[in-house]
Design a protein around this motif. Structure first.
Motif, PDB file in Angstrom:
ATOM      1  N   LEU A 295      39.646  41.480  56.548  1.00 28.46           N
ATOM      2  CA  LEU A 295      38.590  40.611  56.055  1.00 28.46           C
ATOM      3  C   LEU A 295      39.068  39.966  54.770  1.00 28.46           C
ATOM      4  O   LEU A 295      39.503  40.657  53.847  1.00 28.46           O
ATOM      5  N   VAL A 296      39.009  38.646  54.703  1.00 24.18           N
ATOM      6  CA  VAL A 296      39.314  37.905  53.484  1.00 24.18           C
ATOM      7  C   VAL A 296      38.005  37.364  52.930  1.00 24.18           C
ATOM      8  O   VAL A 296      37.235  36.728  53.653  1.00 24.18           O
ATOM      9  N   TYR A 297      37.758  37.637  51.653  1.00 30.49           N
ATOM     10  CA  TYR A 297      36.537  37.135  51.033  1.00 30.49           C
ATOM     11  C   TYR A 297      36.798  36.900  49.551  1.00 30.49           C
ATOM     12  O   TYR A 297      37.878  37.215  49.035  1.00 30.49           O
TER      13      TYR A 297
ATOM     14  N   GLY B 206      33.050  29.541  38.197  1.00 28.03           N
ATOM     15  CA  GLY B 206      33.794  30.571  37.496  1.00 28.03           C
ATOM     16  C   GLY B 206      35.091  30.932  38.195  1.00 28.03           C
ATOM     17  O   GLY B 206      35.537  30.273  39.145  1.00 28.03           O
ATOM     18  N   LYS B 207      35.694  32.011  37.735  1.00 27.26           N
ATOM     19  CA  LYS B 207      36.949  32.484  38.297  1.00 27.26           C
ATOM     20  C   LYS B 207      36.729  33.013  39.707  1.00 27.26           C
ATOM     21  O   LYS B 207      35.826  33.805  39.951  1.00 27.26           O
ATOM     22  N   LEU B 208      37.566  32.566  40.639  1.00 23.50           N
ATOM     23  CA  LEU B 208      37.470  32.979  42.036  1.00 23.50           C
ATOM     24  C   LEU B 208      38.502  34.071  42.298  1.00 23.50           C
ATOM     25  O   LEU B 208      39.697  33.866  42.095  1.00 23.50           O
ATOM     26  N   ILE B 209      38.030  35.232  42.757  1.00 25.65           N
ATOM     27  CA  ILE B 209      38.912  36.383  42.966  1.00 25.65           C
ATOM     28  C   ILE B 209      39.019  36.656  44.463  1.00 25.65           C
ATOM     29  O   ILE B 209      38.024  36.981  45.117  1.00 25.65           O
ATOM     30  N   ARG B 210      40.225  36.485  45.009  1.00 29.62           N
ATOM     31  CA  ARG B 210      40.446  36.695  46.438  1.00 29.62           C
ATOM     32  C   ARG B 210      40.615  38.176  46.735  1.00 29.62           C
ATOM     33  O   ARG B 210      41.339  38.886  46.056  1.00 29.62           O
ATOM     34  N   LYS B 211      39.936  38.642  47.782  1.00 26.86           N
ATOM     35  CA  LYS B 211      40.032  40.026  48.219  1.00 26.86           C
ATOM     36  C   LYS B 211      40.408  40.063  49.686  1.00 26.86           C
ATOM     37  O   LYS B 211      40.006  39.188  50.474  1.00 26.86           O
ATOM     38  N   LYS B 212      41.172  41.070  50.058  1.00 26.05           N
ATOM     39  CA  LYS B 212      41.504  41.272  51.463  1.00 26.05           C
ATOM     40  C   LYS B 212      41.496  42.758  51.750  1.00 26.05           C
ATOM     41  O   LYS B 212      42.091  43.544  51.017  1.00 26.05           O
ATOM     42  N   THR B 213      40.798  43.128  52.802  1.00 26.47           N
ATOM     43  CA  THR B 213      40.695  44.535  53.136  1.00 26.47           C
ATOM     44  C   THR B 213      40.885  44.727  54.627  1.00 26.47           C
ATOM     45  O   THR B 213      40.496  43.870  55.427  1.00 26.47           O
ATOM     46  N   GLY B 214      41.477  45.867  55.008  1.00 28.51           N
ATOM     47  CA  GLY B 214      41.625  46.207  56.423  1.00 28.51           C
ATOM     48  C   GLY B 214      40.374  46.855  56.959  1.00 28.51           C
ATOM     49  O   GLY B 214      39.904  46.572  58.039  1.00 28.51           O
ATOM     50  N   GLY B 215      39.817  47.774  56.156  1.00 28.82           N
ATOM     51  CA  GLY B 215      38.580  48.427  56.554  1.00 28.82           C
ATOM     52  C   GLY B 215      38.765  49.414  57.683  1.00 28.82           C
ATOM     53  O   GLY B 215      39.848  49.637  58.202  1.00 28.82           O
ATOM     54  N   SER B 216      37.649  50.041  58.083  1.00 26.03           N
ATOM     55  CA  SER B 216      37.696  51.141  59.044  1.00 26.03           C
ATOM     56  C   SER B 216      37.947  50.691  60.472  1.00 26.03           C
ATOM     57  O   SER B 216      38.175  51.512  61.345  1.00 26.03           O
ATOM     58  N   THR B 217      37.892  49.375  60.762  1.00 26.15           N
ATOM     59  CA  THR B 217      38.122  48.906  62.127  1.00 26.15           C
ATOM     60  C   THR B 217      39.524  48.344  62.318  1.00 26.15           C
ATOM     61  O   THR B 217      39.890  47.977  63.427  1.00 26.15           O
TER      62      THR B 217
END
Length: 433
Positions: free
Chosen positions: A118-120, A103-114
């Motif tokens: 994170l790329v997922y 299916g469709k792949l959706i790239r996410k990137k977050t800085g988060g609390s640390t």
């Protein structure tokens, strides 16, 4: 405790609202509207029924994980899997992607609390659950599908670009920047909320609280049509809730999420805790109160037993509302600061996460400030003072457009300032000198 099964009053969305959300689903390939209808019913199932549903989904997840990820092929039970974190996922991203997912792949990137990016990747089903869970939390605060919503947020809640502008127009959402919390901007936000008929205010807890404190301190009382306020991204303290409800005169609710771990939880009208959508994730609370969770619907990439970085306490008794969902009594360890200069200008701490997150040279960072000095400590194997001042010129320009400090310093690969509990915080406010 007496448990009631009273449910919020049902309503029929307008045809225009339904058409808008169906169009969003069509364009994005999601099924948010259909899923929202299902979640409305499932949230009131018994705890045993919901537990059985989650356990069945967990068994399917573990079977698929062993089949598609060789490093986990020999795990006999789900509990044999290691606890994963951002460092592990970044190091094994390719191995954790599902080769069977088409299916469709959706790239996410977050800085988060640390402050560690994170790329997922997620699937369209994950996106459907993300938005359906969010809409469910809004409905608990009085929202009705298609009504106008004011966002006080940064780009983790909202994004820029023509596609996003069209998307938020269909959602009937107006975005106000939490990255600009000057007195002048907050006055403009308050005026817009009063004039434009928004029924819900949604945003970062600290940003909404700062707006509320501005209204309370200036004696400003706006005439508005808000039914409720939903705060996210940080802990909502008792004092913060009191200030917000005093400023706006409507109930304020907390919503909690960790998208990479599939966590979505919200307060209902009783405000006795956060109802966790166990249909989407399997949650574990370790002895040290760390919340470990697994997104059971993300078919694009496996991130089993993911450490959310948060500490929680689960409720021992069910909520009076009659929802059978697991109840988080309290999120113990999630709090970011608003960065404020001596002139009263402020930006939400996520400003820095999104400023640096697409820069592959920056692996981690920390921002330390007091009333005079803002120091930004950038870490990365390719960073050093000889060639990074030019590199940071654009960052400096963006920061000084929102904040005024006597001194703005960039340092590179210096030791991070640590807290008493040794947990890394990427935003630290020093006491006045």
């Amino acid at each position: 405790m007496t448990v009631t099964t009273a449910r919020p009053p049902e309503y029929d969305p307008s045809l225009l609202a339904l058409l808008r959300f169906r169009l969003i689903d069509l364009v994005r390939g999601t099924n948010t509207l259909q899923l929202l209808g299902r979640l409305r019913q499932q949230q009131y199932e018994s705890p045993n029924t919901l537990r059985t549903r989650t356990e069945a989904a967990l068994t399917r997840y573990h079977d698929e994980l062993r089949k598609n990820v060789p490093m986990f092929a020999n795990t006999q039970s789900f509990s044999d899997l290691p606890v994963t974190d951002k460092q592990f996922i970044n190091a094994h991203r390719g191995e954790l992607c599902n080769p069977q997912y088409k299916g469709k792949l959706i790239r996410k990137k977050t800085g988060g609390s640390t402050g560690q990016p994170l790329v997922y990747y997620t699937s369209t089903d994950t996106q459907s659950y993300l938005w359906a869970g969010l809409l469910l939390s809004w409905e608990a605060a009085g929202y009705r599908l298609g009504e106008p919503v004011a966002f006080l947020s940064g780009s983790s809640l909202s994004s820029s670009g023509n596609k996003q502008r069209i998307y938020y127009a269909l959602l009937n959402v107006k975005v106000f920047s939490a990255f600009d919390m000057s007195a002048a901007s907050m006055a403009q936000y308050a005026a817009a909320i009063g004039e434009n008929g928004y029924r819900l205010l949604y945003g970062y807890a600290s940003a909404v609280h700062r707006l509320a404190c501005h209204l309370n301190s200036t004696g400003t009382r706006i005439q508005h049509r808000l039914r409720g306020i939903v705060c996210t991204a940080e802990m909502l303290s008792v004092a913060m809730r009191k200030d917000i409800e005093q400023a706006f005169g409507v109930p304020c609710y907390s919503q909690y999420g960790c998208n990479e771990a599939g966590v979505s939880a919200f307060e209902c009208e009783h405000k006795q805790g956060l109802h966790l959508l166990s249909m989407r994730c399997y949650a574990e609370v370790l002895e040290d109160n760390r919340l470990i969770a697994t997104d059971l619907v993300n078919e694009a990439m496996y991130m089993p037993r993911h450490d959310t970085g948060d500490m929680v306490r689960m409720a021992e008794q069910p909520c009076q509302c009659g929802r059978g969902l697991p109840l988080i009594a309290e999120v113990l360890g999630r709090q970011n600061d608003v960065v404020v200069d001596s002139h009263g200008n402020g930006v939400h701490s996520e400003f820095f996460s999104h400023l640096f997150r697409e820069d592959n040279c920056i692996e981690r960072f920390q921002v330390v400030f007091d009333e005079r000095t803002l120091t930004i400590n950038l870490h990365g194997s390719n960073l050093d003072a000889r060639h990074t001042e030019t590199h940071c010129a654009l960052y400096r320009e963006r920061i000084v457009a929102s904040l005024t400090f006597d001194e703005l310093r960039f340092v590179f690969n210096e030791p991070f300032v640590t807290q008493a509990n040794s947990k890394h915080r990427f935003i630290i406010r020093r006491p006045p000198r």
